[in-house]
Scaffold this motif. Sequence first.
Motif, PDB file in Angstrom:
ATOM      1  N   TYR A   1       0.826  -1.204   0.000  1.00  0.00           N
ATOM      2  CA  TYR A   1       0.000   0.000   0.000  1.00  0.00           C
ATOM      3  C   TYR A   1       0.868   1.266   0.000  1.00  0.00           C
ATOM      4  N   LYS A   2       1.919   1.242   0.775  1.00  0.00           N
ATOM      5  CA  LYS A   2       2.820   2.397   0.818  1.00  0.00           C
ATOM      6  C   LYS A   2       3.509   2.601  -0.535  1.00  0.00           C
ATOM      7  N   LEU A   3       3.878   1.512  -1.190  1.00  0.00           N
ATOM      8  CA  LEU A   3       4.472   1.620  -2.520  1.00  0.00           C
ATOM      9  C   LEU A   3       3.466   2.219  -3.504  1.00  0.00           C
ATOM     10  N   ALA A   4       2.210   1.764  -3.410  1.00  0.00           N
ATOM     11  CA  ALA A   4       1.176   2.284  -4.299  1.00  0.00           C
ATOM     12  C   ALA A   4       0.952   3.772  -4.083  1.00  0.00           C
TER      13      ALA A   4
ATOM     14  N   GLY B   1       3.189  -0.485  -9.649  1.00  0.00           N
ATOM     15  CA  GLY B   1       2.726  -0.853 -10.977  1.00  0.00           C
ATOM     16  C   GLY B   1       2.824  -2.336 -11.282  1.00  0.00           C
ATOM     17  N   ARG B   2       2.549  -2.645 -12.548  1.00  0.00           N
ATOM     18  CA  ARG B   2       2.617  -4.028 -13.015  1.00  0.00           C
ATOM     19  C   ARG B   2       4.056  -4.528 -12.943  1.00  0.00           C
TER      20      ARG B   2
ATOM     21  N   ASN C   1     -10.863 -16.191  -4.973  1.00  0.00           N
ATOM     22  CA  ASN C   1     -10.737 -15.388  -6.193  1.00  0.00           C
ATOM     23  C   ASN C   1      -9.344 -14.789  -6.355  1.00  0.00           C
ATOM     24  N   PRO C   2      -8.343 -15.628  -6.708  1.00  0.00           N
ATOM     25  CA  PRO C   2      -7.033 -15.067  -7.051  1.00  0.00           C
ATOM     26  C   PRO C   2      -7.166 -14.257  -8.332  1.00  0.00           C
ATOM     27  N   LEU C   3      -6.281 -13.336  -8.557  1.00  0.00           N
ATOM     28  CA  LEU C   3      -6.385 -12.498  -9.753  1.00  0.00           C
ATOM     29  C   LEU C   3      -5.014 -12.136 -10.277  1.00  0.00           C
ATOM     30  N   PRO C   4      -4.905 -11.789 -11.575  1.00  0.00           N
ATOM     31  CA  PRO C   4      -3.608 -11.429 -12.151  1.00  0.00           C
ATOM     32  C   PRO C   4      -3.001 -10.234 -11.429  1.00  0.00           C
ATOM     33  N   GLN C   5      -1.682 -10.225 -11.332  1.00  0.00           N
ATOM     34  CA  GLN C   5      -0.997  -9.173 -10.585  1.00  0.00           C
ATOM     35  C   GLN C   5      -1.284  -7.786 -11.132  1.00  0.00           C
TER      36      GLN C   5
ATOM     37  N   ARG D   1      -3.808  -2.686  -9.790  1.00  0.00           N
ATOM     38  CA  ARG D   1      -4.705  -1.612 -10.246  1.00  0.00           C
ATOM     39  C   ARG D   1      -5.715  -1.282  -9.154  1.00  0.00           C
ATOM     40  N   ILE D   2      -6.276  -2.316  -8.528  1.00  0.00           N
ATOM     41  CA  ILE D   2      -7.219  -2.118  -7.428  1.00  0.00           C
ATOM     42  C   ILE D   2      -6.518  -1.499  -6.227  1.00  0.00           C
TER      43      ILE D   2
END
Length: 318
Positions: free
Chosen positions: A188-191, A197-198, A237-241, A246-247
């Motif tokens: 979260y801190k990085l975001a 990012g991706r 519900n795993p999801l692509p990185q 993005r979320i």
Amino acid sequence: MKVVLAGGSGNVGAILIRHFLAKSDEIVVLSRSKREIARVRVVRWDGSNPGDWCSEFEGADVVINLAGRSVNCRYNKSNLEQMMDSRVDSTRIIGEAISKCKLPPKLWLQASTATIYAHRFDAANDEFTGIFGGDEPDAPPKWNASIEIAKAWERAFFEVETPRTRKVAMRSSMTMSADKGSVFDVLYKLAKKGVGGRLGDGKQFVSWIHEVDFARALDFLIANEEFEGAINICSPNPLPQGEFVRILRSAAGRKFSLPTPRWLVEIGCFLMKTESELVLKSRRVIPTRLLEAGFEFQFPIWESACQDLAARFNTSTM
């Protein structure tokens, strides 16, 4: 209920201590250091030899073993040996202590990891049809080291005979909490700084679980005596990185972050003294056994989980 928690000094240990204290359970933490924890009795152990701590297992309701050196490091020979020994040795010595009890614990919950499964994109890994990792054609050979440690960890657990104690290996994914130093705290801190990012092509799957659901899943395992063997503890519900971050960026109030190509991820991990396997391996794992038994997740979707964690994180830092 009496809970004996081995290796409870990390983020997951803090989550469980908070959870069981809220229910007024008796908690004993086995620790390598004599540190004080409010409303918790701390008993010294070294994780590899019998001692006075063994008596804490007599009459306990549940033993939870989380002991093991952090995987957030470079996979050099010394660190890999420590990762292996700290997991296998602590598991074996706990098994020996339980086997000698006159009134053994009812349940032994043993930490394991979703990392045991293969790096894959074609399908999700569950407890019935999941594929163990090792020598995947598109995975670097160095990644196999963590797979071998995971396999040896579970092997040590299942080899110990505890006929009067039910055993569950918890193949858990990243446990997300708003605590300082947690995985979510770092991401979260990085975001918020605009660097979330991706990574690589962003197609690798991220498996995760909200701390509330992790603790609730353990309650579910404790209450339902039919559970034995390996259990995946993760969101369904795993999801692509790429979608995951993005979320995360949205929750952090950032619309855009520069992507990081794979070669730069490798350099960054080297400088941060960690391994790219932790962020580039595709961990596509689902908790079929929990779902089939009727467990209901409070936070099954990353977007709602992330929003909850971000709100709590922001409140705690105000």
